[in-house]
Design a protein around this motif. Structure first.
Motif, PDB file in Angstrom:
ATOM      1  N   GLY A  97      41.390  38.834  42.344  1.00 33.12           N
ATOM      2  CA  GLY A  97      41.863  37.483  42.094  1.00 33.12           C
ATOM      3  C   GLY A  97      40.758  36.453  42.126  1.00 33.12           C
ATOM      4  O   GLY A  97      39.743  36.596  41.457  1.00 33.12           O
ATOM      5  N   GLY A 100      37.137  37.262  42.313  1.00 36.43           N
ATOM      6  CA  GLY A 100      36.542  37.791  41.090  1.00 36.43           C
ATOM      7  C   GLY A 100      36.561  36.778  39.968  1.00 36.43           C
ATOM      8  O   GLY A 100      35.847  36.920  38.976  1.00 36.43           O
ATOM      9  N   GLY A 101      37.401  35.788  40.126  1.00 38.98           N
ATOM     10  CA  GLY A 101      37.487  34.727  39.131  1.00 38.98           C
ATOM     11  C   GLY A 101      37.891  35.224  37.768  1.00 38.98           C
ATOM     12  O   GLY A 101      38.673  36.169  37.640  1.00 38.98           O
ATOM     13  N   SER A 102      37.355  34.594  36.760  1.00 40.20           N
ATOM     14  CA  SER A 102      37.769  34.910  35.394  1.00 40.20           C
ATOM     15  C   SER A 102      37.226  36.259  34.933  1.00 40.20           C
ATOM     16  O   SER A 102      37.592  36.737  33.866  1.00 40.20           O
ATOM     17  CB  SER A 102      37.318  33.814  34.430  1.00 40.20           C
ATOM     18  OG  SER A 102      35.911  33.681  34.465  1.00 40.20           O
ATOM     19  N   THR A 103      36.370  36.882  35.722  1.00 48.64           N
ATOM     20  CA  THR A 103      35.865  38.206  35.348  1.00 48.64           C
ATOM     21  C   THR A 103      36.764  39.321  35.866  1.00 48.64           C
ATOM     22  O   THR A 103      36.525  40.490  35.604  1.00 48.64           O
ATOM     23  CB  THR A 103      34.440  38.430  35.877  1.00 48.64           C
ATOM     24  OG1 THR A 103      34.461  38.363  37.308  1.00 48.64           O
ATOM     25  CG2 THR A 103      33.480  37.385  35.338  1.00 48.64           C
ATOM     26  N   ASP A 104      37.790  38.956  36.614  1.00 48.03           N
ATOM     27  CA  ASP A 104      38.708  39.938  37.181  1.00 48.03           C
ATOM     28  C   ASP A 104      39.867  40.133  36.210  1.00 48.03           C
ATOM     29  O   ASP A 104      40.682  39.237  36.025  1.00 48.03           O
ATOM     30  CB  ASP A 104      39.205  39.443  38.538  1.00 48.03           C
ATOM     31  CG  ASP A 104      39.788  40.547  39.375  1.00 48.03           C
ATOM     32  OD1 ASP A 104      40.531  40.243  40.327  1.00 48.03           O
ATOM     33  OD2 ASP A 104      39.511  41.729  39.092  1.00 48.03           O
ATOM     34  N   THR A 105      39.972  41.299  35.603  1.00 49.71           N
ATOM     35  CA  THR A 105      40.993  41.561  34.593  1.00 49.71           C
ATOM     36  C   THR A 105      42.387  41.473  35.189  1.00 49.71           C
ATOM     37  O   THR A 105      42.640  42.002  36.285  1.00 49.71           O
ATOM     38  CB  THR A 105      40.793  42.962  34.001  1.00 49.71           C
ATOM     39  OG1 THR A 105      39.504  43.020  33.389  1.00 49.71           O
ATOM     40  CG2 THR A 105      41.867  43.286  32.967  1.00 49.71           C
ATOM     41  N   GLN A 106      43.269  40.819  34.454  1.00 47.06           N
ATOM     42  CA  GLN A 106      44.663  40.748  34.878  1.00 47.06           C
ATOM     43  C   GLN A 106      45.489  41.750  34.081  1.00 47.06           C
ATOM     44  O   GLN A 106      45.334  41.875  32.876  1.00 47.06           O
ATOM     45  CB  GLN A 106      45.206  39.328  34.688  1.00 47.06           C
ATOM     46  CG  GLN A 106      44.523  38.329  35.619  1.00 47.06           C
ATOM     47  CD  GLN A 106      45.151  36.961  35.618  1.00 47.06           C
ATOM     48  OE1 GLN A 106      46.292  36.767  35.181  1.00 47.06           O
ATOM     49  NE2 GLN A 106      44.414  35.979  36.115  1.00 47.06           N
TER      50      GLN A 106
END
Lengths: 117, 110
Positions: A97, A100-106
C-alpha cells in the motif's frame, strides 16, 4: 484460487435498505481498497485500509462504512441506499500500500453490481 | 496529481500493433506511469509501469520520452481478446491513491 473475491456479484435492492458487500483477498496483502465505478465508467477510489487501519477516506457519504475484521477482509456496508448508489463496486488489494506507493500493483476483484430501485 | 489525457477510443484489427498515447504535461519528478486494462464486467488489471525510457514485459511495451510529458503503450499483434479499456495513470511514488481517467476503449476487429 481467486486472488480477490467479492460477494455478491449482483445486488438488487430497494431504496432505503441497508446492504453489505464482502471482499476477501488470499494474497497476503497488507492493504485493501474500495472503488466505485458509475454508469459513465468513471472509477473512483473510496477507501483504503492498511492492516485494518483506515488510510484513505475520500469524500464519501457517511452512509458508507467500511469494516476490516482482519487484513484479508474489507467489507463495505451501505445504509439507507439511494438511487445514486447504483454502480459497480470493486475491491482491490496491494502488497504494502502506501509504503509502496504508486509502484505497488493493485489487484482488483470481479466487482459487485449494485442496483437500487 | 498529474492530469492525463488519452484518446477516448481506438479501433484495430487482429495481428496489428496498437499504440495508445497518453499525455501528462504536468508530470512531477517523483511520478510513475502505470497502465491498467479493464475487460467488460471485470476489475482493472495491471499491465505495465515505468518511469523513463522503455519498459517491456510479456504483455506490452511502454515508451517514455526524455521529457516524460507523454507515454505510449504498445500492444504487439493484438487479438480479439485485447478488446478492453486501457487506463493511463500517473501518480507519485508517495501515494497508493490511484486516479483513473476516462481510459481508451480499444476495439479489435477480426
Amino acid at each position: 484460487d481467486t486472488a480477490v473475491s467479492q460477494t455478491p456479484k449482483y445486488l438488487v435492492t430497494q431504496m432505503g435498505n441497508d446492504k453489505s458487500i464482502k471482499c476477501e483477498q488470499n494474497l497476503g496483502h497488507d492493504t485493501m481498497y474500495w472503488y466505485k465505478q458509475d454508469s459513465k465508467k468513471f472509477l473512483k477510489i473510496m477507501f483504503s485500509y492498511n492492516n485494518k487501519e483506515l488510510i484513505i477516506n475520500e469524500t464519501v457519504p457517511n452512509r458508507f462504512s467500511p469494516k476490516s475484521p482482519d487484513k484479508a477482509h474489507l467489507n463495505l456496508h451501505i445504509n439507507s441506499l439511494e438511487l445514486g448508489d447504483s454502480a459497480v463496486y470493486f475491491c482491490a488489494s496491494s502488497q504494502i500500500g502506501l509504503a509502496g506507493g504508486s509502484t505497488d500493483t493493485q489487484y482488483f476483484g470481479p466487482g459487485t453490481r449494485l442496483t437500487v430501485l | 496529481l498529474a492530469k492525463t489525457t488519452q484518446p477516448i477510443s481506438m479501433d484495430s484489427y487482429e495481428g496489428q500493433e496498437v499504440n495508445i498515447t497518453c499525455s501528462h504535461n504536468n508530470i512531477a519528478t517523483n511520478d510513475y506511469i502505470t497502465w491498467y486494462q479493464q475487460f467488460p464486467s471485470q476489475g482493472p488489471r495491471f499491465i505495465i509501469q515505468g518511469y523513463k525510457t522503455k519498459v517491456t514485459n510479456e504483455v506490452a511495451s511502454l515508451f517514455i520520452p526524455a521529457d516524460r510529458k507523454s507515454s505510449t503503450l504498445s500492444l504487439p499483434r493484438v487479438s480479439l481478446s485485447d478488446t478492453a479499456v486501457y487506463y493511463c495513470l500517473v501518480a507519485p511514488v508517495e501515494t497508493d491513491k490511484l486516479i483513473f481517467g476516462t481510459g481508451t476503449r480499444l476495439q479489435v476487429f477480426p
